[in-house]
Scaffold this motif. Structure first.
Motif, PDB file in Angstrom:
ATOM      1  N   ASP A   6       0.754  -1.095  -0.075  1.00 55.09           N
ATOM      2  CA  ASP A   6       0.045   0.004   0.079  1.00 55.09           C
ATOM      3  C   ASP A   6       0.687   1.405  -0.018  1.00 55.09           C
ATOM      4  O   ASP A   6       0.394   2.147  -0.263  1.00 55.09           O
ATOM      5  CB  ASP A   6      -0.842  -0.066   1.274  1.00 55.09           C
ATOM      6  CG  ASP A   6      -2.145  -1.096   1.161  1.00 55.09           C
ATOM      7  OD1 ASP A   6      -2.192  -1.608   0.007  1.00 55.09           O
ATOM      8  OD2 ASP A   6      -2.576  -1.480   2.162  1.00 55.09           O
ATOM      9  N   ARG A   7       2.142   1.156   0.512  1.00 56.68           N
ATOM     10  CA  ARG A   7       2.835   2.356   0.606  1.00 56.68           C
ATOM     11  C   ARG A   7       4.045   2.366  -0.463  1.00 56.68           C
ATOM     12  O   ARG A   7       4.904   3.273  -0.437  1.00 56.68           O
ATOM     13  CB  ARG A   7       3.611   2.243   2.002  1.00 56.68           C
ATOM     14  CG  ARG A   7       2.650   2.403   3.161  1.00 56.68           C
ATOM     15  CD  ARG A   7       3.139   2.289   4.303  1.00 56.68           C
ATOM     16  NE  ARG A   7       4.052   3.852   4.757  1.00 56.68           N
ATOM     17  CZ  ARG A   7       4.950   4.079   5.562  1.00 56.68           C
ATOM     18  NH1 ARG A   7       4.831   3.272   6.423  1.00 56.68           N
ATOM     19  NH2 ARG A   7       5.747   5.028   5.599  1.00 56.68           N
ATOM     20  N   LEU A   8       3.962   1.499  -1.544  1.00 51.76           N
ATOM     21  CA  LEU A   8       5.248   1.732  -2.553  1.00 51.76           C
ATOM     22  C   LEU A   8       5.036   2.546  -3.613  1.00 51.76           C
ATOM     23  O   LEU A   8       3.751   2.948  -3.787  1.00 51.76           O
ATOM     24  CB  LEU A   8       4.989   0.182  -3.344  1.00 51.76           C
ATOM     25  CG  LEU A   8       5.463  -1.130  -2.746  1.00 51.76           C
ATOM     26  CD1 LEU A   8       5.397  -2.241  -3.532  1.00 51.76           C
ATOM     27  CD2 LEU A   8       6.802  -0.809  -2.132  1.00 51.76           C
ATOM     28  N   VAL A   9       6.218   3.210  -3.873  1.00 51.35           N
ATOM     29  CA  VAL A   9       6.058   4.366  -4.903  1.00 51.35           C
ATOM     30  C   VAL A   9       7.092   4.237  -5.877  1.00 51.35           C
ATOM     31  O   VAL A   9       8.127   3.345  -5.659  1.00 51.35           O
ATOM     32  CB  VAL A   9       6.170   5.739  -4.102  1.00 51.35           C
ATOM     33  CG1 VAL A   9       5.196   5.912  -3.350  1.00 51.35           C
ATOM     34  CG2 VAL A   9       7.579   5.571  -3.557  1.00 51.35           C
ATOM     35  N   ASP A  10       6.969   4.655  -6.889  1.00 46.12           N
ATOM     36  CA  ASP A  10       7.994   4.532  -8.103  1.00 46.12           C
ATOM     37  C   ASP A  10       9.295   5.312  -7.631  1.00 46.12           C
ATOM     38  O   ASP A  10       9.072   6.342  -7.326  1.00 46.12           O
ATOM     39  CB  ASP A  10       7.478   4.857  -9.521  1.00 46.12           C
ATOM     40  CG  ASP A  10       6.393   3.849  -9.797  1.00 46.12           C
ATOM     41  OD1 ASP A  10       6.212   2.695  -9.379  1.00 46.12           O
ATOM     42  OD2 ASP A  10       5.475   4.314 -10.691  1.00 46.12           O
ATOM     43  N   TRP A  11      10.190   4.776  -7.981  1.00 43.94           N
ATOM     44  CA  TRP A  11      11.676   5.542  -7.669  1.00 43.94           C
ATOM     45  C   TRP A  11      12.707   5.027  -8.864  1.00 43.94           C
ATOM     46  O   TRP A  11      12.941   3.908  -9.203  1.00 43.94           O
ATOM     47  CB  TRP A  11      12.166   5.316  -6.197  1.00 43.94           C
ATOM     48  CG  TRP A  11      13.375   5.970  -5.849  1.00 43.94           C
ATOM     49  CD1 TRP A  11      13.837   7.384  -5.572  1.00 43.94           C
ATOM     50  CD2 TRP A  11      14.762   5.203  -5.767  1.00 43.94           C
ATOM     51  NE1 TRP A  11      15.076   7.601  -5.354  1.00 43.94           N
ATOM     52  CE2 TRP A  11      15.670   6.296  -5.518  1.00 43.94           C
ATOM     53  CE3 TRP A  11      15.205   3.918  -6.226  1.00 43.94           C
ATOM     54  CZ2 TRP A  11      16.893   6.192  -5.519  1.00 43.94           C
ATOM     55  CZ3 TRP A  11      16.642   3.604  -6.162  1.00 43.94           C
ATOM     56  CH2 TRP A  11      17.500   4.838  -5.613  1.00 43.94           C
ATOM     57  N   THR A  12      13.685   5.955  -8.999  1.00 49.60           N
ATOM     58  CA  THR A  12      14.589   5.662 -10.267  1.00 49.60           C
ATOM     59  C   THR A  12      15.971   5.924  -9.574  1.00 49.60           C
ATOM     60  O   THR A  12      16.211   7.034  -9.127  1.00 49.60           O
ATOM     61  CB  THR A  12      14.490   6.437 -11.433  1.00 49.60           C
ATOM     62  OG1 THR A  12      13.093   6.146 -12.075  1.00 49.60           O
ATOM     63  CG2 THR A  12      15.361   6.258 -12.557  1.00 49.60           C
ATOM     64  N   CYS A  13      16.899   4.957  -9.659  1.00 51.90           N
ATOM     65  CA  CYS A  13      18.225   5.180  -9.163  1.00 51.90           C
ATOM     66  C   CYS A  13      18.945   6.336  -9.938  1.00 51.90           C
ATOM     67  O   CYS A  13      18.948   6.512 -11.152  1.00 51.90           O
ATOM     68  CB  CYS A  13      18.953   4.056  -9.264  1.00 51.90           C
ATOM     69  SG  CYS A  13      20.623   4.130  -8.812  1.00 51.90           S
ATOM     70  N   PRO A  14      19.335   7.239  -9.150  1.00 59.56           N
ATOM     71  CA  PRO A  14      20.033   8.593 -10.034  1.00 59.56           C
ATOM     72  C   PRO A  14      21.248   7.976 -10.578  1.00 59.56           C
ATOM     73  O   PRO A  14      21.547   8.993 -11.455  1.00 59.56           O
ATOM     74  CB  PRO A  14      20.231   9.584  -8.700  1.00 59.56           C
ATOM     75  CG  PRO A  14      20.429   8.627  -7.489  1.00 59.56           C
ATOM     76  CD  PRO A  14      19.264   7.508  -7.804  1.00 59.56           C
ATOM     77  N   ARG A  15      22.075   7.159 -10.431  1.00 61.23           N
ATOM     78  CA  ARG A  15      23.268   6.718 -11.030  1.00 61.23           C
ATOM     79  C   ARG A  15      23.008   5.738 -12.435  1.00 61.23           C
ATOM     80  O   ARG A  15      23.562   6.177 -13.305  1.00 61.23           O
ATOM     81  CB  ARG A  15      24.023   5.951 -10.045  1.00 61.23           C
ATOM     82  CG  ARG A  15      24.416   6.787  -8.921  1.00 61.23           C
ATOM     83  CD  ARG A  15      25.175   6.057  -7.940  1.00 61.23           C
ATOM     84  NE  ARG A  15      26.469   5.363  -8.132  1.00 61.23           N
ATOM     85  CZ  ARG A  15      27.243   4.396  -7.687  1.00 61.23           C
ATOM     86  NH1 ARG A  15      26.933   4.210  -6.485  1.00 61.23           N
ATOM     87  NH2 ARG A  15      28.196   3.867  -8.398  1.00 61.23           N
ATOM     88  N   CYS A  16      22.376   4.714 -12.256  1.00 55.13           N
ATOM     89  CA  CYS A  16      22.108   3.772 -13.276  1.00 55.13           C
ATOM     90  C   CYS A  16      20.673   3.768 -13.992  1.00 55.13           C
ATOM     91  O   CYS A  16      20.433   3.191 -14.892  1.00 55.13           O
ATOM     92  CB  CYS A  16      22.295   2.474 -12.840  1.00 55.13           C
ATOM     93  SG  CYS A  16      21.080   1.671 -11.685  1.00 55.13           S
ATOM     94  N   GLN A  17      19.706   4.652 -13.524  1.00 56.78           N
ATOM     95  CA  GLN A  17      18.565   4.874 -14.136  1.00 56.78           C
ATOM     96  C   GLN A  17      17.544   3.626 -14.137  1.00 56.78           C
ATOM     97  O   GLN A  17      16.667   3.579 -14.617  1.00 56.78           O
ATOM     98  CB  GLN A  17      18.389   5.440 -15.412  1.00 56.78           C
ATOM     99  CG  GLN A  17      19.510   6.867 -15.468  1.00 56.78           C
ATOM    100  CD  GLN A  17      18.869   7.667 -14.663  1.00 56.78           C
ATOM    101  OE1 GLN A  17      17.586   8.124 -14.605  1.00 56.78           O
ATOM    102  NE2 GLN A  17      19.655   8.543 -13.739  1.00 56.78           N
TER     103      GLN A  17
END
Length: 221
Positions: free
Chosen positions: A37-48
């Motif tokens: 219920d608390r998951l959100v999208d996130w992208t690694c700033p290094r490898c994308q």
């Protein structure tokens, strides 16, 4: 994982000992549902690389700097650097593609990144052949996490002679030369001191590395 979920799971497993597997399984499903219920999208700033993370964990946390894959890669690079530097003479450890006095060293990496390569560095004593080769070894370890091997031919030949004389049974340096993904063979054919036995052994190493497309750097006078 958030402190709330960790606390919930700890409280359950500390108070419900002796319960059935079904009880444990049902609580595990409940914990996973709360996380979902608390998951959100996130992208690694290094490898994308995109990830699903718990809301509130990524921003401002240690995780926000890099993903698990990047951290694992960093550890591999550090390990490769320690492995390579441990083999080097003390006076050669300072050379990298960034610190080498000859700027042309950096251009050598462009060809190597295109695929397995062989480099033959030839020149008089003191022209910087070994330091250039060492700089490339540091590059492979630091940038790609590849464990490079540094072998002086004089040491390799000594092991071969020790085998023939019954001093040792196996040449560890020969195994390195055969298997290393990135080999620096320093002082190749140094001074022309060779014989049929040594030539045959060296040919087998070079032939094996060529057949298996392994990166190889040879330095010689």
């Amino acid at each position: 994982m958030s402190d709330e979920i960790i606390k919930t799971s700890k409280e359950y497993f500390s108070t419900k000992r002796g319960k059935t597997w079904q009880d444990v399984h049902e609580t595990a499903i409940d914990i996973v549902a709360r996380i979902g219920d608390r998951l959100v999208d996130w992208t690694c700033p290094r490898c994308q690389t995109p990830y699903d993370v718990i809301d509130g964990v990524a921003p401002g946390s240690e995780f926000s700097k890099s993903c698990p894959a990047c951290k694992e890669s960093d550890q591999a690079k550090k390990s490769a650097m320690r492995y390579f530097r441990a083999q080097l003479p003390q006076d050669q450890r300072r050379y990298t593609i960034h610190t080498h006095p000859k700027p042309g060293v950096f251009r050598l990496t462009e060809g190597i990144l295109g695929g397995p390569q062989w480099l033959f560095l030839h020149g008089e004593t003191g022209t910087g052949k070994t330091s250039m080769a060492v700089s490339l070894g540091h590059f492979f370890a630091e940038s790609l996490g590849v464990k490079a091997d540094f072998v002086k031919e004089t040491q390799l030949v000594k092991e071969w002679d020790d085998i023939r004389n019954g001093v040792i049974k196996v040449s560890n340096l020969e195994e390195k030369c055969l298997r290393s993904p990135y080999l620096i063979l320093d002082d190749f054919c140094h001074g022309g001191r060779t014989n049929d036995y040594r030539r045959e052994k060296m040919f087998l190493i070079l032939d094996h590395r060529a057949d298996h497309r392994l990166n190889t750097v040879l330095t010689t006078n």
